[in-house]
Structure formats: C-alpha cells, structure tokens
Motif scaffolding. Structure first.
Motif, PDB file in Angstrom:
ATOM      1  N   ARG A 116       2.319   1.815  -3.087  1.00 50.66           N
ATOM      2  CA  ARG A 116       1.298   1.920  -3.936  1.00 50.66           C
ATOM      3  C   ARG A 116       0.961   3.545  -4.589  1.00 50.66           C
ATOM      4  O   ARG A 116       0.429   4.305  -5.218  1.00 50.66           O
ATOM      5  CB  ARG A 116       0.159   1.221  -4.131  1.00 50.66           C
ATOM      6  N   TYR A 163       0.455  -1.339   0.238  1.00 51.68           N
ATOM      7  CA  TYR A 163      -0.141  -0.042  -0.073  1.00 51.68           C
ATOM      8  C   TYR A 163       0.774   1.125  -0.100  1.00 51.68           C
ATOM      9  O   TYR A 163       1.345   2.117  -0.549  1.00 51.68           O
ATOM     10  CB  TYR A 163      -0.869  -0.094   1.253  1.00 51.68           C
ATOM     11  N   ILE A 188      -7.846  -5.195   0.675  1.00 51.59           N
ATOM     12  CA  ILE A 188      -9.130  -5.016   1.537  1.00 51.59           C
ATOM     13  C   ILE A 188      -8.929  -6.999   2.110  1.00 51.59           C
ATOM     14  O   ILE A 188      -9.029  -7.018   2.699  1.00 51.59           O
ATOM     15  CB  ILE A 188     -10.355  -5.208   0.894  1.00 51.59           C
ATOM     16  N   LYS A 238      -7.040  -8.694   4.608  1.00 49.29           N
ATOM     17  CA  LYS A 238      -6.724  -8.096   5.800  1.00 49.29           C
ATOM     18  C   LYS A 238      -8.556  -8.600   6.324  1.00 49.29           C
ATOM     19  O   LYS A 238      -8.087  -9.325   7.675  1.00 49.29           O
ATOM     20  CB  LYS A 238      -6.734  -6.956   5.483  1.00 49.29           C
ATOM     21  N   PHE A 277     -13.510   6.009  -2.550  1.00 47.46           N
ATOM     22  CA  PHE A 277     -12.749   5.699  -3.859  1.00 47.46           C
ATOM     23  C   PHE A 277     -12.798   5.373  -5.074  1.00 47.46           C
ATOM     24  O   PHE A 277     -12.951   5.442  -5.815  1.00 47.46           O
ATOM     25  CB  PHE A 277     -12.453   4.164  -3.062  1.00 47.46           C
ATOM     26  N   LEU A 307      -6.015  -4.403  -6.576  1.00 47.92           N
ATOM     27  CA  LEU A 307      -5.116  -4.487  -6.327  1.00 47.92           C
ATOM     28  C   LEU A 307      -5.586  -3.927  -4.935  1.00 47.92           C
ATOM     29  O   LEU A 307      -5.525  -4.509  -3.708  1.00 47.92           O
ATOM     30  CB  LEU A 307      -4.323  -3.192  -6.182  1.00 47.92           C
ATOM     31  N   ILE A 308      -7.062  -3.242  -5.194  1.00 51.16           N
ATOM     32  CA  ILE A 308      -8.302  -2.299  -3.464  1.00 51.16           C
ATOM     33  C   ILE A 308      -8.577  -4.044  -3.376  1.00 51.16           C
ATOM     34  O   ILE A 308      -8.723  -3.691  -1.812  1.00 51.16           O
ATOM     35  CB  ILE A 308      -8.927  -1.745  -4.213  1.00 51.16           C
TER      36      ILE A 308
HETATM   37  N1  URA Z   1      -8.605   0.480   1.539  1.00 49.68           N
HETATM   38  C1  URA Z   1      -7.675  -1.061   1.619  1.00 49.68           C
HETATM   39  O1  URA Z   1      -7.690  -1.481   2.488  1.00 49.68           O
HETATM   40  N2  URA Z   1      -7.199  -1.014   0.327  1.00 49.68           N
HETATM   41  C2  URA Z   1      -7.120  -0.806  -0.949  1.00 49.68           C
HETATM   42  O2  URA Z   1      -6.273  -0.900  -1.575  1.00 49.68           O
HETATM   43  C3  URA Z   1      -8.441   0.460  -0.899  1.00 49.68           C
HETATM   44  C4  URA Z   1      -9.224   0.523   0.059  1.00 49.68           C
END
Ligand code: URA
Length: 430
Positions: free
Chosen positions: A168, A165, A184, A187, A207, A179-180
């Motif tokens: 990026r 992140y 997300i 996690k 976003f 990638l987003i």
């Molecule tokens: N939230 C996240 O955790 N990651 C991203 O890439 C964008 C928003």
C-alpha cells in the motif's frame, strides 16, 4: 477461484464474499498471487470501498494469516489502547501504568515510530536496560504479577498486514478507510485484548484529516470489534498541535512520569483520565464511568500509578531514571518569537518532522535514534506570546540546526486577536 475475477468484481463495485477475500489474502501471503494483482485489488478497494461485512472478512483473513496471542492464562479482563499515531503522543506510557494500578490487565504489544510520529517501544527503550523482547510465558507471568507488560510486536502476528502495508505504501493505497480499519483491527484482535480503546487522531499530524473520515473509520472499527465479540470504543481526538509539551524519546518519558505524578500537561492528563476511565469501567472494575474517573484520580494523587510505572521498568530490566539527571545534550537552544500576539496554530506535522530531523525519529526503518534530543514547547495554541519570548526549547546534539529552527518557527502562527483553545476530545463512539 481466480484472482482476476475477484479484481474485476471489485472494479465493478460489487461486494466480495468472505471466501473470495480469504482466497486473495491467503494466496498473496503464500506468494501464489503476485504483487501486481494484489496492487490492482487494493486500488479497486481504494476507489470503490467495502461494505462492513467485507471489511470484517478482510480483518479476519489478515488476522488468520498469523498467530493469535493466547492470553487465557491471564486472570482478569485484558485492556488495550491503540492510537492512530501522533506527535508527542506518549499516552501509552501514562495510560498503561494508570489503568494497571486500578486493577485492569495491560498486556500491551507496541511498535516503533517511523517518520514524524514516535513509537512507544522507542520511548521505553530510552530507559537504560529496558527489555522489550519477552517470551509469551514471561509476558503472561508479568501481567499476572504486576498487571502490566509491554513488549514488541512480533512478526508472527498478522503477517499479511506487514506485506499489504508495504505494498500500500508504494501504490498510493494507504488512505483507504476499510484498508486502515482492517489493518489496525487485525493486529488488535491478534493481540488478544477484551476491551480496546482506539484513539483516532485528526488534523495536520494525523492520518485522518477530516472529522467525517475519522467518524467513518471509528464506526467501522467499532463494528468490526463487535463482530468479533470485543468491546471497542473509539475516541476521536485533535492532533492539529502536538500532545503535551515534549517531543523526543527521553523528553516524553519525563513528561509521562510527571503526568503519572499529577504534574503533567493538562491535555495529556485529560486524555489519559478519560480513556483510562473507559478502560477501567469496561473492564468491570467499577459500576460507572464516574467511579472509574475517581479511582484514576486517586491512583495519581497517591502515587500508586507512578509506582506501577517503576514496577514495569524494574520487571523488564530497566533502571529507574533519575529525573534530575536524565537528559544529556550538547546544547539547549531557545527558539524565540519574532512577534507578539496569540498562538493561532501550531503545526504538529512540522514539529514532528523537525524532531525527527534532530535525530529523535527515523526517516527510514534503518535510521538510528538519538534518545536525548527533541523539542519542548513553551507555547501552545491559545497562549499569549511576547516578542522575543521563547516558543520552544531544542535539545540538540547536531552541529547545524538552522533548518530545524526555521521549521519550528514556521510551525507557529501568531495572530493579534485572542484565540480560543479547541477541545482535545472531539467525539467518543461506542
Ligand atoms: N495504522 C495501521 O496500523 N495501519 C494502517 O493502515 C494505518 C495506520
């Protein structure tokens, strides 16, 4: 295997194998692959995208870069909710206690806010004494006892995401759907929940700027969840104006408590009831969504949901706030309308930025937060406004807030004709 071959393959629009993706992520975390090569791969992904299988493999590689929470000692179905970030978004503060009071297990790891969006941890820490650092044992024990615990995300979960992140962020590769999605979902999967609702926001303060992008992102995250055997539901919701009326840490806690007692703003109440009923139903507590919705309404009217929030605060060392003597600022300034008419737009991004500059949020990670300051809106989209009527109240501790007031005024667009309110929940993707 060589990183250069992986970069060239993605540059030439070919799909990467699971092994190639794992090689790149593992090599980057272990510092065998330098920033310039990873940046190049990220840019190739940004331009050429990824298949669902590649995005799933990327999620897995990021997930496996760290620990996965072992929540097997929790009895019952663990539910979680994630928002892609918004202004005035205090949903977790309401939803957590709400679904916990229905019997769902809420083992929630939350983050801090940065920029114009707030973070749940900052809001909880505005409650005196609230401790967000719990050992895994204490966390699990608390969920078994009162159905809910909220703690800070540790750096042991998905460490590759933190590294990626940061890269990026400085290489123009944040707004890439795969990638987003992998960021997300890695996690969320590392946090160990069985049922996950994702609140994908669209609009000015979010976003995702278009419904089409939000839909693609939502479908991909639901698919990735399914590939890992999890039930994932995505809500696409409007974030063109702030959620509720309050923006700022203590102000948002107050609004959350009122919502849990049935006296909250209708948009927040509707969103929490809807997401809550999906979580409760898919946790197997009710046979239908309709029953779940009824149960949620009952927990609010009986004050059981509000009592669960109090139990959460006490369990984590916090002092139950006295709602009538909670916010202390040097001034409360009313921002008044220069025109009569109807609110056509209320720019969430501008309101979020104004609140941040008042001290409610952080511009950089090192900034400290003033827990008491913020904005309480008095008008939202669709409302009628008279000239000189109050648009918003600013809770303030700064000497000069001329610029912030200007930003708040400019966030409102007032028009002469009647404006229809847009629905908050735009789509639900299962
Ligand atoms: N939230 C996240 O955790 N990651 C991203 O890439 C964008 C928003």
């Amino acid at each position: 295997m060589r990183m250069i071959d992986i970069i060239e393959k993605k540059r030439d629009k070919k799909a990467l194998s699971k092994k190639e993706i794992a090689f790149a992520i593992e090599g980057y975390v272990k510092e065998r692959i330098p920033d310039y090569q990873m940046s190049s791969l990220l840019m190739a992904i940004y331009f050429n995208g990824m298949t669902d299988d590649e995005a799933t493999a990327l999620t897995e590689a990021i997930l496996k870069s760290g620990k996965i929470m072992d929540l097997s000692a929790i009895e019952g179905t663990i539910v979680d909710k994630h928002s892609t970030g918004g202004v005035g978004d205090k949903t977790t503060l309401v939803l957590g206690p709400l679904v916990a009071s229905c019997g769902a297990k809420v083992a929630k790891l939350s983050g801090r806010g940065l920029g114009h969006t707030g973070g749940t941890l900052d809001k909880l820490e505005s409650i005196a004494g609230f401790n967000i650092s719990l050992s895994t044992e204490a966390f699990v024990d608390q969920v078994n006892k009162i159905n809910i615990a909220v703690a800070g995300q540790t750096s042991e979960l998905a460490p590759a995401d933190k590294l990626l992140y940061a890269l990026r962020d400085v290489t123009g590769t944040v707004p890439s759907i795969p990638l987003i999605a992998s960021s997300i979902m890695s996690k969320k999967l590392a946090s160990g929940a069985d049922v996950i609702v994702l609140d994908v926001k669209i609009g000015e303060g979010a976003f995702m700027k278009t419904l089409e992008d939000a839909r693609t992102l939502s479908k991909l995250m639901v698919k990735i969840g399914e590939n890992f055997g999890k039930k994932v539901i995505a809500f696409i919701t409007d974030m063109s104006e702030p959620l509720g009326y309050a923006i700022g840490n203590k102000l948002e806690v107050l609004e959350a408590v009122r919502t849990l007692q049935g006296n909250g703003p209708s948009d927040l109440q509707v969103l929490c009831t809807e997401i809550g009923s999906y979580l409760v139903h898919h946790a197997g507590i009710t046979d239908s969504l309709k029953e779940a919705r009824k149960m949620i309404e009952k927990r609010i009217s009986s004050l059981e949901a509000s009592d669960t929030f109090k139990a959460l605060i006490e369990a984590q060392g916090g002092k139950i706030p006295d709602l009538n003597d909670y916010i202390h600022t040097e001034g409360i300034i009313a921002v008044k309308s220069e025109y009569a008419g109807y609110v056509e737009r209320l720019n969430a991004l501008d309101i979020g930025l104004a609140a941040m500059r008042l001290g409610a949020g952080r511009e950089t990670k090192e900034d400290t937060i003033d827990q008491d300051v913020g904005i309480v809106l008095n008008k939202k989209v669709g409302d009628k406004v008279e000239k000189d009527e109050v648009l918003a109240y600013v809770y303030n501790n700064k000497e000069d807030i001329t610029e912030e007031i200007k930003t708040i005024l400019n966030a409102f667009t007032i028009t002469e004709s009647i404006v229809e309110k847009k629905p908050l929940i735009i789509e639900i993707i299962e």
